[in-house]
Scaffold this motif. Structure first.
Motif, PDB file in Angstrom:
ATOM      1  N   ALA A 147       0.826  -1.208   0.000  1.00 59.38           N
ATOM      2  CA  ALA A 147       0.000   0.000   0.000  1.00 59.38           C
ATOM      3  C   ALA A 147       0.861   1.259   0.000  1.00 59.38           C
ATOM      4  O   ALA A 147       0.556   2.239  -0.697  1.00 59.38           O
ATOM      5  N   ILE A 148       1.940   1.239   0.781  1.00 53.41           N
ATOM      6  CA  ILE A 148       2.852   2.386   0.817  1.00 53.41           C
ATOM      7  C   ILE A 148       3.400   2.664  -0.584  1.00 53.41           C
ATOM      8  O   ILE A 148       3.432   3.806  -1.046  1.00 53.41           O
TER       9      ILE A 148
ATOM     10  N   ALA B  61       3.754   5.409  -5.839  1.00 49.56           N
ATOM     11  CA  ALA B  61       3.673   5.355  -7.300  1.00 49.56           C
ATOM     12  C   ALA B  61       2.725   6.422  -7.843  1.00 49.56           C
ATOM     13  O   ALA B  61       3.027   7.089  -8.837  1.00 49.56           O
ATOM     14  N   ALA B  62       1.583   6.586  -7.175  1.00 44.76           N
ATOM     15  CA  ALA B  62       0.648   7.631  -7.586  1.00 44.76           C
ATOM     16  C   ALA B  62       1.307   8.995  -7.464  1.00 44.76           C
ATOM     17  O   ALA B  62       1.135   9.874  -8.334  1.00 44.76           O
ATOM     18  N   GLY B  63       2.076   9.185  -6.393  1.00 45.45           N
ATOM     19  CA  GLY B  63       2.768  10.449  -6.191  1.00 45.45           C
ATOM     20  C   GLY B  63       3.867  10.693  -7.212  1.00 45.45           C
ATOM     21  O   GLY B  63       4.066  11.819  -7.675  1.00 45.45           O
TER      22      GLY B  63
ATOM     23  N   ALA C  48       4.852  13.212  -0.658  1.00 43.22           N
ATOM     24  CA  ALA C  48       3.863  14.266  -0.421  1.00 43.22           C
ATOM     25  C   ALA C  48       2.821  14.299  -1.532  1.00 43.22           C
ATOM     26  O   ALA C  48       1.614  14.474  -1.269  1.00 43.22           O
ATOM     27  N   ALA C  49       3.267  14.119  -2.769  1.00 48.36           N
ATOM     28  CA  ALA C  49       2.329  14.138  -3.894  1.00 48.36           C
ATOM     29  C   ALA C  49       1.371  12.953  -3.836  1.00 48.36           C
ATOM     30  O   ALA C  49       0.195  13.069  -4.207  1.00 48.36           O
ATOM     31  N   GLY C  50       1.862  11.810  -3.371  1.00 47.71           N
ATOM     32  CA  GLY C  50       1.004  10.635  -3.237  1.00 47.71           C
ATOM     33  C   GLY C  50      -0.079  10.840  -2.196  1.00 47.71           C
ATOM     34  O   GLY C  50      -1.232  10.447  -2.388  1.00 47.71           O
ATOM     35  N   LEU C  51       0.287  11.473  -1.083  1.00 48.37           N
ATOM     36  CA  LEU C  51      -0.704  11.773  -0.046  1.00 48.37           C
ATOM     37  C   LEU C  51      -1.771  12.729  -0.575  1.00 48.37           C
ATOM     38  O   LEU C  51      -2.965  12.534  -0.327  1.00 48.37           O
ATOM     39  N   LYS C  52      -1.338  13.750  -1.311  1.00 47.03           N
ATOM     40  CA  LYS C  52      -2.305  14.690  -1.884  1.00 47.03           C
ATOM     41  C   LYS C  52      -3.221  13.990  -2.877  1.00 47.03           C
ATOM     42  O   LYS C  52      -4.443  14.236  -2.906  1.00 47.03           O
ATOM     43  N   PHE C  53      -2.652  13.092  -3.686  1.00 48.83           N
ATOM     44  CA  PHE C  53      -3.461  12.385  -4.677  1.00 48.83           C
ATOM     45  C   PHE C  53      -4.555  11.572  -3.985  1.00 48.83           C
ATOM     46  O   PHE C  53      -5.726  11.613  -4.384  1.00 48.83           O
ATOM     47  N   PHE C  54      -4.182  10.832  -2.938  1.00 49.79           N
ATOM     48  CA  PHE C  54      -5.181  10.012  -2.270  1.00 49.79           C
ATOM     49  C   PHE C  54      -6.137  10.852  -1.430  1.00 49.79           C
ATOM     50  O   PHE C  54      -7.292  10.441  -1.212  1.00 49.79           O
ATOM     51  N   SER C  55      -5.695  12.008  -0.981  1.00 43.67           N
ATOM     52  CA  SER C  55      -6.612  12.932  -0.317  1.00 43.67           C
ATOM     53  C   SER C  55      -7.677  13.396  -1.306  1.00 43.67           C
ATOM     54  O   SER C  55      -8.876  13.415  -0.993  1.00 43.67           O
ATOM     55  N   ASP C  56      -7.230  13.755  -2.511  1.00 39.04           N
ATOM     56  CA  ASP C  56      -8.171  14.172  -3.560  1.00 39.04           C
ATOM     57  C   ASP C  56      -9.099  13.013  -3.945  1.00 39.04           C
ATOM     58  O   ASP C  56     -10.298  13.214  -4.157  1.00 39.04           O
TER      59      ASP C  56
ATOM     60  N   VAL D 218      -3.310  13.908   6.394  1.00 39.22           N
ATOM     61  CA  VAL D 218      -3.561  14.423   5.052  1.00 39.22           C
ATOM     62  C   VAL D 218      -4.766  13.742   4.395  1.00 39.22           C
ATOM     63  O   VAL D 218      -5.645  14.402   3.833  1.00 39.22           O
ATOM     64  N   VAL D 219      -4.813  12.417   4.461  1.00 36.29           N
ATOM     65  CA  VAL D 219      -5.905  11.674   3.803  1.00 36.29           C
ATOM     66  C   VAL D 219      -7.060  11.435   4.769  1.00 36.29           C
ATOM     67  O   VAL D 219      -8.232  11.605   4.428  1.00 36.29           O
ATOM     68  N   GLY D 220      -6.732  11.001   5.972  1.00 38.45           N
ATOM     69  CA  GLY D 220      -7.755  10.830   6.990  1.00 38.45           C
ATOM     70  C   GLY D 220      -8.731   9.706   6.760  1.00 38.45           C
ATOM     71  O   GLY D 220      -9.874   9.750   7.229  1.00 38.45           O
ATOM     72  N   ALA D 221      -8.303   8.674   6.053  1.00 40.60           N
ATOM     73  CA  ALA D 221      -9.162   7.514   5.799  1.00 40.60           C
ATOM     74  C   ALA D 221      -8.513   6.284   6.415  1.00 40.60           C
ATOM     75  O   ALA D 221      -7.468   5.841   5.950  1.00 40.60           O
ATOM     76  N   ALA D 222      -9.119   5.748   7.470  1.00 37.60           N
ATOM     77  CA  ALA D 222      -8.565   4.554   8.137  1.00 37.60           C
ATOM     78  C   ALA D 222      -8.890   3.326   7.318  1.00 37.60           C
ATOM     79  O   ALA D 222     -10.045   2.914   7.197  1.00 37.60           O
ATOM     80  N   VAL D 223      -7.850   2.725   6.736  1.00 40.36           N
ATOM     81  CA  VAL D 223      -8.028   1.547   5.890  1.00 40.36           C
ATOM     82  C   VAL D 223      -8.127   0.311   6.765  1.00 40.36           C
ATOM     83  O   VAL D 223      -7.233   0.037   7.559  1.00 40.36           O
TER      84      VAL D 223
END
Length: 366
Positions: free
Chosen positions: A185-186, A191-193, A206-214, A360-365
């Motif tokens: 998952a990390i 990779a998305a970032g 940082a970009a990956g966190l923003k992507f998943f936040s969006d 940043v994302v705030g979603a507990a998986v």
């Protein structure tokens, strides 16, 4: 530390002599006998559908007649390391002998004194860039992050990371683990970032966190651990996971039409590594397990499970890879843009993602 202690073998002169010969100890009768005396091997985080581990474990048991105690198949790399820490003084069934973890976890486990060195007989054919020079950890296989898509639910597969933000993928996208602890998952977030940052590794975390936040704000992210069951049921019709897991699901989807897509950008190759616990209750069984995994037989079993074994180039050069196995792999051009992050890049990305996910994302998986 003495060589005798390093090998974890009782004071038997014949074994000590063999050990001093290094690779000559590989799968020797002395090692087999010592492992059989211990009686079993305890592994952790090895789902049978991951990298062909079902066949690997069955092959090891059949070849040597040892029992294999399998702990928590769905654990992440962080959980494996914690299991060693939690069982330092425990010789019971909850103490893992060996771990299979993401690359960045190897050096930290060594630094923390949680693993012990051992060089398998095929050591020379493992690339230097994929192993610790002292033998504390060594690469075992690698793959790339891909999109596993249930085509019975999703009519048009995403082609790249940015596509996942489209309205078409509402409540559809999941990671294959908890991005605070699981390497798969990390690396998916990384990779998305990397894609979002235009290939800049320094900004990937940082970009990956923003992507998943969006993605989460858009309503496209599903905060559960994506598995084949949730994919086929339609609860998580798109899962970001290693290509070898997705390809195995494609073959075993029980009627579900599964597409496996290597994204057009942010193609991150991930190397996993093996290591032996510094507190292994069955150290000789652990060494025998390593010898089996890094033998031609073990490496080809991983390839059968769609993982690129770390000795792949050596096997291919010596024409030991069956043509039917090669034919089942995606075309080479799908991997042309693959990036192998350095240890420092992985460490920086891991630190940013694990520390920043909640804020940043705030979603507990779960």
């Amino acid at each position: 530390m003495s060589r005798k202690t390093w090998l974890g073998i009782a004071s038997v002169s014949a074994l000590a002599l063999t050990a001093s010969m290094g690779s000559a100890f590989a799968q020797s009768q002395d090692l087999i006998d010592a492992a059989k005396k211990e009686g079993q091997l305890t592994v952790i985080a090895l789902p049978h559908d991951w990298c062909g581990y079902g066949d690997v474990i069955a092959g090891f048991k059949a070849k040597y007649g040892l029992q294999v105690n399998e702990l928590n198949p769905d654990a992440g790399s962080g959980d494996e390391v914690e299991a060693i820490k939690a069982n330092k003084g425990n010789t019971g069934p909850q103490a893992p002998d060996v771990i299979d973890v993401g690359l960045s976890f190897g050096p930290t486990a060594k630094k923390d004194g949680l693993i012990q060195p051992y060089k398998v007989s095929t050591w020379a054919s493992i690339p230097d860039t994929a192993k610790d020079a002292d033998g504390y950890w060594y690469g075992d296989y690698y793959g790339v992050l891909a999109f596993e898509v249930n085509k019975d639910v999703v009519k048009e597969s995403p082609k790249d990371w940015a596509d996942l933000l489209k309205d078409d993928y509402a409540n559809s996208v999941a990671l294959a683990g908890d991005p605070r602890t699981a390497n798969q998952a990390i690396q998916g977030v990384y990779a998305a970032g990397l894609s979002a940052a235009g290939g800049d590794a320094a900004k990937a975390g940082a970009a990956g966190l923003k992507f998943f936040s969006d993605l989460n704000k858009k309503g496209n992210f599903v905060p559960v651990v994506g598995k084949i069951a949730s994919l086929t049921q339609g609860a998580t019709p798109i899962i970001v996971r290693w290509d070898y897991n997705a390809l195995a699901d494609r073959d075993n989807g029980k009627g579900t039409n599964i597409d496996v897509v290597v994204p057009a950008s942010g193609v991150v190759a991930g190397v996993y590594v093996q290591a032996i616990s510094a507190f292994a209750p069955h150290p000789n069984a652990a060494k025998l397990w390593m010898e089996y995994l890094y033998s031609d037989e073990g490496q080809l079993l991983w390839l059968k499970g769609y993982c690129h074994p770390i000795r792949f180039n050596d096997l291919a050069t010596n024409k030991k890879v069956p043509a039917d196995l090669l034919a089942k792999l995606p075309p080479a051009e799908a991997y042309a843009k693959a990036v192998f992050p350095t240890l420092d890049e992985q460490a920086a990305g891991k630190a940013a993602i694990t520390a920043g996910w909640d804020g940043v994302v705030g979603a507990a998986v779960k």
